[in-house]
Design an enzyme around this catalytic site. Structure first.
Site, PDB file in Angstrom:
ATOM      1  N   LYS A   1       7.538   5.381 -54.317  1.00 52.79           N
ATOM      2  CA  LYS A   1       7.076   4.075 -54.795  1.00 52.79           C
ATOM      3  C   LYS A   1       8.151   3.489 -55.701  1.00 52.79           C
ATOM      4  O   LYS A   1       8.551   4.112 -56.694  1.00 52.79           O
ATOM      5  CB  LYS A   1       5.762   4.228 -55.561  1.00 52.79           C
ATOM      6  N   PRO A  40       9.177  -4.410 -60.194  1.00 54.32           N
ATOM      7  CA  PRO A  40       9.974  -3.236 -59.837  1.00 54.32           C
ATOM      8  C   PRO A  40      10.066  -2.232 -60.986  1.00 54.32           C
ATOM      9  O   PRO A  40       9.924  -2.568 -62.162  1.00 54.32           O
ATOM     10  CB  PRO A  40      11.351  -3.847 -59.572  1.00 54.32           C
ATOM     11  N   ILE A  94      -3.304   8.176 -63.877  1.00 53.55           N
ATOM     12  CA  ILE A  94      -2.746   9.528 -63.961  1.00 53.55           C
ATOM     13  C   ILE A  94      -1.779   9.633 -65.131  1.00 53.55           C
ATOM     14  O   ILE A  94      -1.678  10.676 -65.783  1.00 53.55           O
ATOM     15  CB  ILE A  94      -2.086   9.906 -62.623  1.00 53.55           C
TER      16      ILE A  94
END
Length: 505
Positions: free
Chosen positions: A79, A97, A347
């Site tokens: 990712k 980004p 997470i």
């Protein structure tokens, strides 16, 4: 707690429980502390936390996990950021980004140079100056270059992975390092009458599990911290009113894109997370503005692959507990609080809680000071992420319904309002060391959702337009050319990150 804990009991498994077990086994287990975990296979996990931010690589490295093995075991993908659609106005899109934008010039942050040029003679979009954006939008991936002169050195990545497979992967490691797992459902919690500390957990079959320190990973129930120790929950739904989510898997489609997609809808947003063996999809929405049936129809209509399972519906309230470490109990994951996964931080907050617990692990002199420090640091972590997620909603320019219009009118948290006030003057942003989100993150969302400074910084405007134009033109060419020479994301995964023995369920 007045002595160093000799026995730690983790209540609940899933991602939070097994992340905690693996970390404690590696760093606390060798000191003689016994680590145990109790979970029931009859209790399902939420299982939608499949997208992450780059910090997860640090956690895996801390545990000695090799990246390619991890991605093979969890059917993971890379990712490079998040593609946002419809968050400014309908049909608007921008890319958030990882990594950085461009290079600084004349002591000025890159975004100031870009904005000064944009205001005078125009400039390509910000995506043209991000190595991560150029690679992601081209469907390419490679590891960052070690040469700082190479544009590929600016790549920074996180992962998409199957959260259930990650928990199993960590469970194997934890049990191999001595963690004892108990299968069973927790029936009652025993407390010391004098102090209120938790003494033991009773399971439905009558077993009694004692410990000195308890880790609450019981999900939304927050069985130990919330229900037993009565730590209040701070409700943030006045800022973040979405209170439902539907998750459903679909078949993998090509190309395998190295980014998460977040597409705003009628009264919330939908995620798309590509894995090696399937695609994770979900719809986060406000039940006061959108009924469940319509939300499901909207989600299914947006899928680009065959449905592989039954939809899983979740109900939640955004917020956190007022304290995350109370007496001899620390809460992690959903037991501590919930922030919708718009920036893939669920997470990360588990990881942050574990890291802080390890850094402040109670010693023989007690843990009152450590408890206070842990709570201050974790509350700050939650609040920083909360404000950044609020920004996406508050900065919308949609006029299609009352849900989106109302979000523009809410009173913002003081810290977020201050950041916006300063940025709107001359585009200035001040990111502190403890901020999770970098200058790149703030620039991406603010400009991506059409929040414009009144003027560029005077020092950036002082650089001659011709010099700025040459600087930007060179950078645009370098990033585009570097992306062209990268391998496709799927090809990289096929070469390094697949395993015929990897679990696929």
């Amino acid at each position: 707690m007045t002595v160093s804990p000799q026995r730690v009991l983790i209540a609940g498994g899933g991602t939070a429980g097994w992340m905690a077990a693996a970390a404690l086994a590696r760093f606390v287990g060798p000191t003689g502390v016994q680590i145990e975990l109790v979970e029931s296979e009859q209790i399902g996990t939420v299982g939608v936390g499949e997208a992450t931010i780059p910090n997860i690589a640090d956690f895996n490295a801390m545990l000695g996990i090799e990246e390619h093995d991890f991605l093979a075991a969890t059917r993971g993908t890379y990712k490079l950021g998040i593609a946002f659609e419809n968050w400014g106005k309908p049909e608007d899109h921008y890319f958030h980004p990882f990594g950085t934008y461009g290079l600084d010039l004349g002591g000025q942050p890159f975004h100031q140079i870009w904005h000064a040029q944009r205001q005078t003679v125009g400039s390509p979009p910000l995506d043209a100056f991000s190595m991560c954006a150029q690679a992601a939008l081209s469907g390419k991936f490679m590891q960052p270059h070690t040469d700082p002169q190479s544009p590929v050195s600016q790549l920074r990545h996180a992962y998409h992975f199957d959260a259930g497979l990650y928990a199993r992967f960590l469970r194997r490691r934890a049990e191999n390092q001595g963690v004892v797992r108990h299968e069973g459902r927790i029936a009652t919690v025993e407390q010391a009458p004098e102090t209120g500390d938790i003494v033991a957990l009773f399971l439905e079959d009558g077993r009694r599990l004692e410990a000195d320190l308890f880790i609450d990973c019981t999900g939304f129930r927050s069985l130990l911290l919330g229900q037993t120790l009565n730590v209040p929950f701070e409700d943030w739904s006045h800022w973040l009113p979405c209170d439902r989510a539907i998750a459903v898997p679909s078949a993998r489609t090509e190309p395998l894109r190295p980014f998460t997609r977040a597409r705003a809808g009628q009264a919330g947003w939908q995620w798309r997370i590509p894995l090696q063996h399937r695609t994770g999809n979900g719809h986060v929405y406000c039940s006061a503005a959108l009924d469940d049936d319509t939300a499901l129809q909207e989600l299914l209509a947006g899928l680009d692959g065959e449905v592989l399972g039954e939809p899983n519906q979740l109900r939640f309230t955004t917020g956190r507990r007022s304290r995350l470490w109370e007496k001899n109990c620390v809460a992690l994951g959903l037991a501590a609080g919930f922030l919708e996964p718009l920036e893939s931080t669920s997470i990360h907050l588990i990881q942050e809680g574990i890291s802080k617990l390890l850094a402040l692990f109670p010693g023989a002199q007690g843990n009152q000071a450590e408890t206070g420090m842990y709570n201050r640091l974790m509350i700050e972590s939650f609040d920083i992420i909360r404000d950044f997620i609020i920004l996406h909603y508050a900065a919308n320019q949609r006029e299609d319904n009352a849900f989106w219009r109302g979000l523009r009118e809410m009173v913002l948290p003081d810290r977020l309002q201050s950041i916006l006030d300063v940025f709107r003057q001359h585009g200035r942003l001040f990111v502190h060391d403890r901020d999770l989100f970098t200058l790149t993150s703030w620039v991406a969302v603010l400009y991506g959702q059409n929040i414009q400074p009144g003027a560029a910084d005077p020092l950036a405007r002082a650089i001659p337009p011709a010099e700025r134009a040459q600087f930007l033109g060179n950078l645009e060419h370098v990033y585009a050319r570097a992306a062209q020479h990268m391998p496709p994301h799927a090809a990289y995964l096929n070469q390094f990150c697949t395993s015929p023995s990897a679990e696929t369920s």
